[in-house]
Each structure stands twice: as structure tokens, then as C-alpha cells.
Design an enzyme around this catalytic site. Sequence first.
Site, short mmCIF file in Angstrom:
data_model
loop_
_atom_site.label_atom_id
_atom_site.label_comp_id
_atom_site.label_asym_id
_atom_site.label_seq_id
_atom_site.Cartn_x
_atom_site.Cartn_y
_atom_site.Cartn_z
CB SER A 124 -0.87 -0.03 1.26
OG SER A 124 -1.46 1.23 1.48
CE1 TYR A 148 -3.59 -2.79 5.53
CE2 TYR A 148 -3.38 -0.44 5.09
CZ TYR A 148 -3.55 -1.73 4.64
OH TYR A 148 -3.65 -1.97 3.29
CE LYS A 152 -1.36 -4.77 3.45
NZ LYS A 152 -1.63 -6.04 2.80
P1 NAD Z 1 -10.76 -7.13 1.43
O1 NAD Z 1 -10.91 -7.10 2.90
O2 NAD Z 1 -11.96 -6.89 0.59
O3 NAD Z 1 -10.12 -8.52 0.98
C1 NAD Z 1 -9.22 -9.23 1.79
C2 NAD Z 1 -9.71 -10.66 1.88
O4 NAD Z 1 -8.79 -11.43 2.67
C3 NAD Z 1 -11.07 -10.77 2.55
O5 NAD Z 1 -11.94 -11.50 1.71
C4 NAD Z 1 -10.79 -11.51 3.85
O6 NAD Z 1 -11.88 -12.34 4.23
C5 NAD Z 1 -9.53 -12.29 3.52
N1 NAD Z 1 -8.66 -12.60 4.64
C6 NAD Z 1 -8.16 -11.74 5.58
N2 NAD Z 1 -7.37 -12.40 6.45
C7 NAD Z 1 -7.34 -13.69 6.04
C8 NAD Z 1 -6.70 -14.86 6.52
N3 NAD Z 1 -5.93 -14.84 7.62
N4 NAD Z 1 -6.88 -16.02 5.85
C9 NAD Z 1 -7.67 -16.06 4.75
N5 NAD Z 1 -8.30 -15.00 4.25
C10 NAD Z 1 -8.15 -13.83 4.89
O7 NAD Z 1 -9.59 -6.09 1.05
P2 NAD Z 1 -9.15 -5.55 -0.37
O8 NAD Z 1 -9.55 -4.13 -0.46
O9 NAD Z 1 -9.56 -6.49 -1.43
O10 NAD Z 1 -7.58 -5.56 -0.19
C11 NAD Z 1 -6.78 -6.65 -0.63
C12 NAD Z 1 -5.36 -6.41 -0.17
O11 NAD Z 1 -4.90 -5.17 -0.71
C13 NAD Z 1 -5.20 -6.30 1.34
O12 NAD Z 1 -4.00 -6.94 1.71
C14 NAD Z 1 -5.11 -4.80 1.58
O13 NAD Z 1 -4.37 -4.50 2.74
C15 NAD Z 1 -4.39 -4.34 0.32
N6 NAD Z 1 -4.67 -2.94 -0.01
C16 NAD Z 1 -5.97 -2.53 -0.13
C17 NAD Z 1 -6.24 -1.20 -0.42
C18 NAD Z 1 -7.66 -0.72 -0.54
O14 NAD Z 1 -7.90 0.49 -0.47
N7 NAD Z 1 -8.65 -1.56 -0.74
C19 NAD Z 1 -5.20 -0.29 -0.59
C20 NAD Z 1 -3.88 -0.74 -0.47
C21 NAD Z 1 -3.64 -2.08 -0.18
C1 UD1 Z 2 -7.03 5.38 3.72
C2 UD1 Z 2 -6.02 4.98 4.77
C3 UD1 Z 2 -4.85 4.26 4.11
C4 UD1 Z 2 -5.37 3.06 3.32
C5 UD1 Z 2 -6.42 3.52 2.31
C6 UD1 Z 2 -7.07 2.35 1.64
C7 UD1 Z 2 -6.19 6.59 6.61
C8 UD1 Z 2 -5.54 7.74 7.32
N1 UD1 Z 2 -5.57 6.14 5.50
O1 UD1 Z 2 -6.37 6.22 2.79
O2 UD1 Z 2 -3.92 3.82 5.08
O3 UD1 Z 2 -4.31 2.43 2.62
O4 UD1 Z 2 -7.47 4.23 3.01
O5 UD1 Z 2 -7.78 2.80 0.53
O6 UD1 Z 2 -7.21 6.07 7.04
N2 UD1 Z 2 -12.60 11.50 3.12
C9 UD1 Z 2 -13.62 12.37 3.49
N3 UD1 Z 2 -14.75 11.84 4.05
C10 UD1 Z 2 -14.92 10.51 4.26
C11 UD1 Z 2 -13.88 9.63 3.87
C12 UD1 Z 2 -12.74 10.16 3.32
O7 UD1 Z 2 -13.51 13.57 3.31
O8 UD1 Z 2 -15.97 10.11 4.79
C13 UD1 Z 2 -11.40 12.06 2.48
C14 UD1 Z 2 -10.12 11.78 3.24
O9 UD1 Z 2 -9.87 12.80 4.19
C15 UD1 Z 2 -9.10 11.75 2.10
C16 UD1 Z 2 -9.89 11.19 0.92
O10 UD1 Z 2 -11.26 11.41 1.24
O11 UD1 Z 2 -8.68 13.06 1.78
C17 UD1 Z 2 -9.67 9.71 0.69
O12 UD1 Z 2 -9.92 9.02 1.92
P1 UD1 Z 2 -9.90 7.42 2.00
O13 UD1 Z 2 -10.78 6.85 0.95
O14 UD1 Z 2 -10.18 7.03 3.41
O15 UD1 Z 2 -8.41 7.03 1.60
P2 UD1 Z 2 -7.00 7.51 2.22
O16 UD1 Z 2 -7.19 8.45 3.34
O17 UD1 Z 2 -6.14 7.95 1.10
#
Ligand code: NAD
Ligand code: UD1
Length: 329
Positions: A124, A148, A152
Site C-alpha cells: 500500500s 496496518y 505492510k
Molecule cells: P478485502 O478485505 O476486501 O479482501 C481481503 C480478503 O482477505 C477478505 O476477503 C478476507 O476475508 C480475507 N482474509 C483476511 N485475512 C485472512 C486470513 N488470515 N486467511 C484467509 N483470508 C483472509 O480487502 P481488499 O480491499 O480487497 O484488499 C486486498 C489487499 O490489498 C489487502 O492486503 C489490503 O491490505 C491491500 N490494499 C488494499 C487497499 C484498498 O484500499 N482496498 C489499498 C492498499 C492495499
Molecule cells: C485510507 C487509509 C490508508 C489506506 C487507504 C485504503 C487513513 C488515514 N488512510 O487512505 O492507510 O491504505 O485508506 O484505501 O485512514 N474522506 C472524506 N470523508 C470521508 C472519507 C474520506 O472527506 O468520509 C477524504 C479523506 O480525508 C481523504 C480522501 O477522502 O482526503 C480519501 O480518503 P480514503 O478513501 O479514506 O483514503 P485515504 O485516506 O487515502
Amino acid sequence: MKILVTGGAGYIGSHTCVELLDAGYDIVVIDNFSNSDMAAIDGVKQITGKDIPFYQADLRDMAALDQIFTDHRIDCIIHFAGKKAVGESVAMPVEYYDNNLNSTLNLCKAMEKYDVTKLIFSSSATVYRGDNPMPLTEDAALGPINPYGWSKFMCEQILQDAAAANGWSVVLLRYFNPVGAHTSGIIGENPRGIPNNLIPFIAQTACGTHRELNIFGDDYDTPDGTGVRDYIHVVDLALGHIKAMDYCNKNTGCAVFNLGTGKGVSVLEMVETFKRVNQVDVPYAIAPRRPGDSATSYADPAKAEQILGFRAAKSVEDMCRDSWGFNRR
Ligand code: NAD
Ligand code: UD1
């Protein structure tokens, strides 16, 4: 080629399963449903018309991993599984470290035991320090600010060391802000409880689930005062994993790539785009800044473009339209 997709029932994992199946890969999915359910797997089957070997199991259960690696000759792992809610990680750090680190360590043990040499990891942009100049290149200073993010960071280190020692090919993908949904509207982001992230909250506000969106701060040093982020369509992100797999097949060692668009979009721009393309209302109020937020974060996507041949194709309009297509059902 057979790919083990961990967390394949999750938001990004399910979209990547669709793209992998469409590209002709065989997949096996493991998920413990801690943040998902069978609907996503059924959705992937419905979209692709293909069946999926699925194991409902926890990656911390080594016996379950033994079963999977005995049943299937796995060529590559895409490791999405993990807990991802920042606030929850502050409240429950031990649970976060246990889940995210031990899942990754167990996969490494299985790779050693079953001679699997390729892994792609979901990292991330949250691993970057908050005071880097923009855009963020992969060699920007690292320094997470919550458990978190640290989980990572630590998994990246574990995988880098294991790749060096074992001659593996590991790709660390640092996602920026994944949003949107499959254009079919069949799968998408389905957060449990009140969403923390912007787009799910906007969509639920448009549905009437919430009275209004709180915009966290309008006094940042940005063009309109609201936070600026690099939103990337989840289908583009999914396709980035296919490019990463091609790279894994041709290289060894550990490589890191940003997956973003390189374009910063403000909260207000996102709200206005969502309203315009979907013809819906999204009432909002300006609220205090959210602790831990930075003003601006966006990727330098050049390395992924030059080395992986990856470039995000979908627009902010696409992200808003597809997000609504899933949420309005
Ligand atoms: P998500 O929660 O929708 O998907 C993660 C999946 O992993 C879930 O289905 C959950 O049930 C499963 N899981 C968690 N722990 C587990 C375990 N111990 N054993 C088996 N299954 C398990 O999240 P996502 O948004 O699809 O994210 C996927 C990956 O990408 C994550 O590692 C997350 O940290 C990373 N990531 C997500 C974002 C985002 O904004 N969505 C941003 C940066 C990184
Ligand atoms: C957040 C997490 C980041 C994570 C990412 C996953 C924090 C501080 N950071 O990032 O660690 O990897 O999500 O996608 O939680 N916002 C509003 N109102 C809301 C929600 C969000 O104004 O109800 C604004 C936030 O202040 C930000 C932008 O929208 O400026 C995006 O927010 P968000 O979707 O939560 O993502 P990040 O903050 O970038």
C-alpha cells in the site's frame, strides 16, 4: 499456469480473479470470509462462466495450506489476504500483526516446502512517509504511521529477505486508492459497517443510507482545500497483477511498483464527478480534518509503465459510474 489467490473473495481479489480467468489462467482461491462472503465467489463464476476451486480457510492454519498445495501444483501466489482497516488496526494491533504477518510467513513456509518461487504481494502507498515530495516514486522514504501500515512494511521486508535467500521472484505492488467496481455491477466493494473510505461513503450517501458525507477538512494546501488522492479503478488494478505476473515469470529477486494513475483528484472533485455522471445528489458538510490524513498523495506511475508495461486506462468518471452501478442494486 495455476495461481493461488489468497483473499480472492475480497474486493480487489475478486476483480483480479475475473481478469485472471478471462486471461486463461487456472486459479485456486483461499479466503476465511473474515471480510467477505460467498457472494463474491459466485459473482466471479457468474461473470466468467467458470468454476473455481475454493477453500474456506485461514492462512494461519498450516494444515489447510498443506491441503491446498497437495491438491494443486501452484505456480504463483497472489497474496491479497489481510486485514486493512486503519482505525481497527490502531485499536487491535496484535490481531493485525498476527493476521497479516503470520499469513505471509505461512505462505513463505509453504513456498519453501512445495517449491513455489513466485509471489505478488498487495502492499500500500500507506508505507510511504507523509512528508515526501509528490509524486511518490518507489524509492521515496518509508515510514508508516499505524499498525496496518507497519504490517505492510514488515511483510515487504520478510518477502524481500525470503526472495533473496531462496532465489524467488517477488513483486511488491503498492496500491494507491482502489475504487470502482466491475462494469457488470455484479461484484464491487462491500464494506462491513460504516465505510471509512471516501467512495463507499459517497455511494451510500447517494443511496440515502447516510444523511450526508463529512468532508474531512477544506483548509489543506490543495487547489480547493480538500484532500487529494490518486484513485485507481479496481479493474485497472486487477490488470496490473497480470502484468506483474508476466514480470515474475521472467525475473528473479524482489521488485516494487506503485500502482496508481499519477493523477491527483480532490474530495470535492470526486463528489462533483459522482453527482454529475450518476445524476444523483450527494449532500455533504465540511468537517474537521481526520487524524492521520495527509493533504496530498499521488503516485509516480512511470516505473510500472516502463518495466511492467502497465498504465491505468479508466477515468474518474468510469470509477464513479461503476461504483454506483454496484451500489445502487
Ligand atoms: P478485502 O478485505 O476486501 O479482501 C481481503 C480478503 O482477505 C477478505 O476477503 C478476507 O476475508 C480475507 N482474509 C483476511 N485475512 C485472512 C486470513 N488470515 N486467511 C484467509 N483470508 C483472509 O480487502 P481488499 O480491499 O480487497 O484488499 C486486498 C489487499 O490489498 C489487502 O492486503 C489490503 O491490505 C491491500 N490494499 C488494499 C487497499 C484498498 O484500499 N482496498 C489499498 C492498499 C492495499
Ligand atoms: C485510507 C487509509 C490508508 C489506506 C487507504 C485504503 C487513513 C488515514 N488512510 O487512505 O492507510 O491504505 O485508506 O484505501 O485512514 N474522506 C472524506 N470523508 C470521508 C472519507 C474520506 O472527506 O468520509 C477524504 C479523506 O480525508 C481523504 C480522501 O477522502 O482526503 C480519501 O480518503 P480514503 O478513501 O479514506 O483514503 P485515504 O485516506 O487515502
